[in-house]
Design a protein around this motif. Structure first.
Motif, short mmCIF file in Angstrom:
data_model
loop_
_atom_site.label_atom_id
_atom_site.label_comp_id
_atom_site.label_asym_id
_atom_site.label_seq_id
_atom_site.Cartn_x
_atom_site.Cartn_y
_atom_site.Cartn_z
N ASN A 39 0.75 -1.15 -0.04
CA ASN A 39 0.02 -0.01 -0.05
C ASN A 39 0.95 1.33 -0.02
N GLY A 40 1.97 1.23 0.16
CA GLY A 40 3.08 2.21 0.10
C GLY A 40 3.24 3.02 1.28
N ALA A 41 2.39 2.67 2.41
CA ALA A 41 2.50 3.50 3.63
C ALA A 41 3.45 2.87 4.55
N VAL A 42 3.99 3.68 5.63
CA VAL A 42 4.96 3.22 6.46
C VAL A 42 3.82 3.02 7.73
N GLU A 43 4.01 1.93 8.28
CA GLU A 43 3.30 1.16 9.42
C GLU A 43 3.92 0.89 10.49
N ALA A 72 -7.88 2.33 4.30
CA ALA A 72 -7.94 1.91 2.84
C ALA A 72 -8.10 3.19 1.82
N ALA A 73 -8.88 4.22 2.61
CA ALA A 73 -9.13 5.51 1.99
C ALA A 73 -7.79 6.40 1.82
N GLY A 74 -6.98 6.07 2.81
CA GLY A 74 -5.74 6.92 2.78
C GLY A 74 -5.93 8.31 3.71
N ASP A 75 -6.82 8.37 4.43
CA ASP A 75 -7.12 9.32 5.31
C ASP A 75 -6.73 9.33 6.58
N GLY A 76 -6.04 8.38 7.08
CA GLY A 76 -5.65 8.34 8.69
C GLY A 76 -5.18 6.89 8.83
N VAL A 105 -8.00 -9.24 12.96
CA VAL A 105 -9.09 -8.40 12.94
C VAL A 105 -8.53 -7.03 12.50
N ASP A 106 -9.09 -6.53 11.35
CA ASP A 106 -8.64 -5.25 10.89
C ASP A 106 -9.86 -4.17 10.87
N PHE A 107 -9.86 -3.32 11.81
CA PHE A 107 -10.65 -2.49 11.96
C PHE A 107 -10.71 -1.13 11.29
N ASP A 108 -10.50 -1.42 9.86
CA ASP A 108 -10.53 -0.25 9.13
C ASP A 108 -12.01 0.41 8.86
#
Length: 159
Positions: A39-43, A72-76, A105-108
């Motif tokens: 996803n290209g994000a640092v996590e 998923a929306a890239g907003d936080g 369990v992913d709470f997106d």
């Protein structure tokens, strides 16, 4: 090739001895995978590692983990929770086999997703390099949200 995970581990109890071991392992994910794969994000996240020695060289592990993942929306960011329970036993001086049940369990905010799998694995620590571990295994999905079969390999170095 997927993302790169940089992980550290600090023993809090039972450092290389005793019937109970407890460690904490924070990590950061560096996005090295192509956009279609990652996803290209640092996590980042942190895991607690609890191992209990059982009779006849068996061990029982509990490994809960909490992660801060990009929405998923890239907003936080949002919480992701992982739990692993595994039973392990050495079959030789250098090889250990394991069986485990894993859940995620992913709470997106875009939609909660739960995955569950039953996994088998093996780890090999070369006798001449006791600070190196090679491992691999197969994960079998137990619900529709989990991929049916996944194969993995890994390498760890102890400092």
């Amino acid at each position: 090739v997927g993302d790169l995970f940089l992980r550290a581990k600090a023993n809090l109890l039972g450092d290389d001895g005793g019937n109970v071991g407890l460690a904490i392992s924070p990590f950061i994910k560096v996005p090295t995978a192509s956009r279609g794969l990652g996803n290209g994000a640092v996590e980042a996240g942190v895991a607690a590692l609890l191992q209990v020695s059982l009779p006849d060289n068996w061990s029982l592990n509990f490994d809960p983990e909490l992660d801060a993942l990009e929405n998923a929306a890239g907003d936080g960011r949002h919480l992701n929770s992982i739990a692993v329970v595994s039973l392990n036993r050495p079959v030789s001086k250098t090889v250990t086999l394991s069986g485990e049940v894993w859940s995620d369990v992913d709470f997106d905010p875009a939609g909660r997703q739960t995955q569950v799998s039953a996994d088998v694995g093996a780890a090999w620590i070369p006798a001449k390099v006791p600070t190196l571990q090679l491992d691999g295994g197969v994960n079998f999905g137990l619900n529709r949200a989990t991929p049916g079969v996944q194969v993995y390999v890994g390498i760890s170095k102890r400092f």
